[in-house]
Scaffold this motif. Structure first.
Motif, PDB file in Angstrom:
ATOM      1  N   ILE A 236       2.890  -7.127   2.214  1.00  0.00           N
ATOM      2  CA  ILE A 236       1.708  -7.122   1.353  1.00  0.00           C
ATOM      3  C   ILE A 236       1.105  -5.724   1.243  1.00  0.00           C
ATOM      4  O   ILE A 236       0.551  -5.360   0.198  1.00  0.00           O
ATOM      5  N   VAL A 237       1.231  -4.919   2.287  1.00  0.00           N
ATOM      6  CA  VAL A 237       0.677  -3.562   2.258  1.00  0.00           C
ATOM      7  C   VAL A 237       1.276  -2.724   1.142  1.00  0.00           C
ATOM      8  O   VAL A 237       0.663  -1.764   0.669  1.00  0.00           O
ATOM      9  N   THR A 238       2.472  -3.076   0.675  1.00  0.00           N
ATOM     10  CA  THR A 238       3.147  -2.296  -0.362  1.00  0.00           C
ATOM     11  C   THR A 238       2.765  -2.734  -1.775  1.00  0.00           C
ATOM     12  O   THR A 238       3.170  -2.086  -2.744  1.00  0.00           O
ATOM     13  N   LEU A 239       1.991  -3.811  -1.900  1.00  0.00           N
ATOM     14  CA  LEU A 239       1.680  -4.365  -3.212  1.00  0.00           C
ATOM     15  C   LEU A 239       0.476  -3.689  -3.857  1.00  0.00           C
ATOM     16  O   LEU A 239      -0.394  -3.155  -3.171  1.00  0.00           O
ATOM     17  N   SER A 240       0.411  -3.764  -5.178  1.00  0.00           N
ATOM     18  CA  SER A 240      -0.749  -3.264  -5.920  1.00  0.00           C
ATOM     19  C   SER A 240      -1.912  -4.246  -5.751  1.00  0.00           C
ATOM     20  O   SER A 240      -1.739  -5.375  -5.267  1.00  0.00           O
ATOM     21  N   GLY A 241      -3.100  -3.808  -6.183  1.00  0.00           N
ATOM     22  CA  GLY A 241      -4.268  -4.682  -6.084  1.00  0.00           C
ATOM     23  C   GLY A 241      -4.093  -5.970  -6.858  1.00  0.00           C
ATOM     24  O   GLY A 241      -4.474  -7.057  -6.396  1.00  0.00           O
ATOM     25  N   GLY A 242      -3.499  -5.874  -8.058  1.00  0.00           N
ATOM     26  CA  GLY A 242      -3.269  -7.071  -8.856  1.00  0.00           C
ATOM     27  C   GLY A 242      -2.303  -8.027  -8.193  1.00  0.00           C
ATOM     28  O   GLY A 242      -2.489  -9.251  -8.211  1.00  0.00           O
ATOM     29  N   MET A 243      -1.253  -7.490  -7.574  1.00  0.00           N
ATOM     30  CA  MET A 243      -0.285  -8.320  -6.858  1.00  0.00           C
ATOM     31  C   MET A 243      -0.941  -9.001  -5.651  1.00  0.00           C
ATOM     32  O   MET A 243      -0.681 -10.171  -5.366  1.00  0.00           O
ATOM     33  N   LYS A 244      -1.774  -8.264  -4.943  1.00  0.00           N
ATOM     34  CA  LYS A 244      -2.466  -8.859  -3.796  1.00  0.00           C
ATOM     35  C   LYS A 244      -3.372 -10.005  -4.246  1.00  0.00           C
ATOM     36  O   LYS A 244      -3.514 -11.020  -3.545  1.00  0.00           O
ATOM     37  N   ARG A 245      -3.998  -9.858  -5.422  1.00  0.00           N
ATOM     38  CA  ARG A 245      -4.832 -10.929  -5.963  1.00  0.00           C
ATOM     39  C   ARG A 245      -3.986 -12.161  -6.235  1.00  0.00           C
ATOM     40  O   ARG A 245      -4.395 -13.296  -5.978  1.00  0.00           O
TER      41      ARG A 245
END
Length: 306
Positions: free
Chosen positions: A132-141
Motif C-alpha cells: 500500500i505504501v507504493t500506491l497513489s492517494g487515489g489508489m489508497k482511497r
C-alpha cells in the motif's frame, strides 16, 4: 419502504460543553442512497461515528435493521461498512492481504472469489500484490472502499469517499455504488462534491450546527426550494423596466438587451404566462428565451445561511 437505520433523540455533548449533535431524529430507508450534506463542523462525521460504534452518544437511540447499536454491538457493526475520510491502512501490507484481513475481522470465512470481485470492481486487481505504501492517494482511497466492502455489509457509509480522487476514478466508484444499491445495500454518503449528491442520491438530509434542518426527496427538494431563471433576449434595447412590470422583480442586463425573471417552480406556468402577456402589453418584444434551474448546491447554501 422500511427503515434500515432509525435514529431518535440522538445527542452528543463533550466535556467542554460543546453539543456536536442536538436531538437528531432520522430514518434512512432500506436500499436507498441518502446524502448527508452540511458545512465543516456541522456534525456529519460525529453522526456517522456514533452509528458505526466508534463514538458513544450522550443520549438517544440508534437502531440498525431493528437492532440497538449498543445492546447488539457485534451484530450491528457486522452489518456496516465504513469508508472514513482519513486513510488508515497498513502501509507495508499488500492490497490483497489487507482487504482479506479486514473481512476476517468481522468473523467472515475466507472468500477469495468475493475479494477478487471487489478488487476488480474498484480497478485494483492489477495492484493486488502491491504494498500500500507504493500506491497513489487515489489508489489508497480505493483500498479503503475495498476494505469496507470485504465483509459484504448491508449498510455502507461513505464519508467524503472521493476526496482527492481524479474525475475518471470518481465516475468508476459511483458505478460501483449504483451496483451496490441495486443489490439492496443501503448507502449513506457525505460529500463536498454536491453535484454527486444531486446525481446519485434518492433523498437528501441537511445538517447544520448539530441539527437536522431538512430531509426530503431530492426531486421534491429541488421543486420546493429551487428557483428558475427565465432569460428573455430582446429584439431591441430597453433603457429601463416599465413600472407596469414592477411586480415581477425583473432584472435588466447591463446592455439593455436581456430581461431576467426569477420565479418559484411552483408558480411556473401562471407566472410565465402572465409575464409574457404583460411584456407584449408594454411593447417589449423578444427574439429568444432560455431557462436555468437552481442547483442542489445553491439550495444547500441558502439553507445553511438561514
Amino acid at each position: 419502504m422500511s427503515s434500515m437505520i432509525s435514529i431518535s433523540g440522538l445527542s452528543k455533548a463533550y466535556a467542554s460543553g460543546f453539543m456536536a449533535l442536538k436531538s437528531i431524529d432520522l430514518d434512512i430507508k432500506r436500499g436507498e442512497i441518502f446524502a448527508l450534506l452540511g458545512p465543516n463542523g456541522a456534525g456529519k462525521t460525529t453522526l456517522i461515528s456514533i452509528i458505526c460504534g466508534i463514538t458513544n452518544p450522550s443520549a438517544g437511540q440508534v437502531l440498525v435493521d431493528g437492532r440497538d447499536i449498543r445492546r447488539d454491538y457485534r451484530a450491528t457493526r457486522a452489518m456496516i461498512g465504513l469508508v472514513p475520510q482519513e486513510l488508515h491502512t497498513d502501509a507495508f501490507e499488500t492490497v490483497w492481504a489487507t482487504v482479506s484481513f479486514s473481512r476476517g475481522l468481522f468473523g467472515k470465512p475466507r472468500n477469495p472469489t468475493h475479494i477478487e470481485k471487489v478488487l476488480k470492481d474498484l480497478s485494483l486487481w492489477d495492484k493486488k500484490d502491491s504494498k500500500i505504501v507504493t500506491l497513489s492517494g487515489g489508489m489508497k482511497r480505493r483500498v479503503m472502499i475495498a476494505k469496507a466492502l470485504s465483509h459484504e455489509p448491508q449498510v455502507l457509509f461513505l464519508d467524503e469517499p472521493t476526496a482527492g480522487v481524479d474525475v475518471e476514478l470518481r465516475k468508476a466508484m459511483w458505478g460501483v455504488v449504483r451496483t451496490l444499491r441495486a443489490s439492496g445495500v443501503t448507502i449513506i454518503l457525505t460529500t463536498h462534491y454536491i453535484e454527486e449528491a444531486e446525481e446519485m442520491a434518492d433523498r437528501v438530509g441537511v445538517i447544520n450546527k448539530g441539527e437536522i434542518i431538512l430531509v426530503d426527496e431530492k426531486t421534491a427538494l429541488m421543486q420546493k426550494l429551487g428557483k428558475k431563471r427565465l432569460k428573455l433576449h430582446l429584439q431591441g434595447k430597453v433603457e429601463a423596466i416599465p413600472a407596469t412590470l414592477a411586480a415581477y422583480n425583473l432584472e435588466l442586463a447591463a446592455d439593455g438587451r436581456q430581461v431576467i425573471y426569477t420565479y418559484d417552480t411552483r408558480s411556473e406556468h401562471t407566472g410565465i404566462t402572465s409575464l409574457l402577456g404583460d411584456l407584449r402589453a408594454a411593447g417589449i418584444r423578444f427574439s429568444d428565451l432560455d431557462t436555468t434551474q437552481s442547483s442542489l448546491e445553491e439550495i444547500f447554501v441558502s439553507l445553511v445561511r438561514t
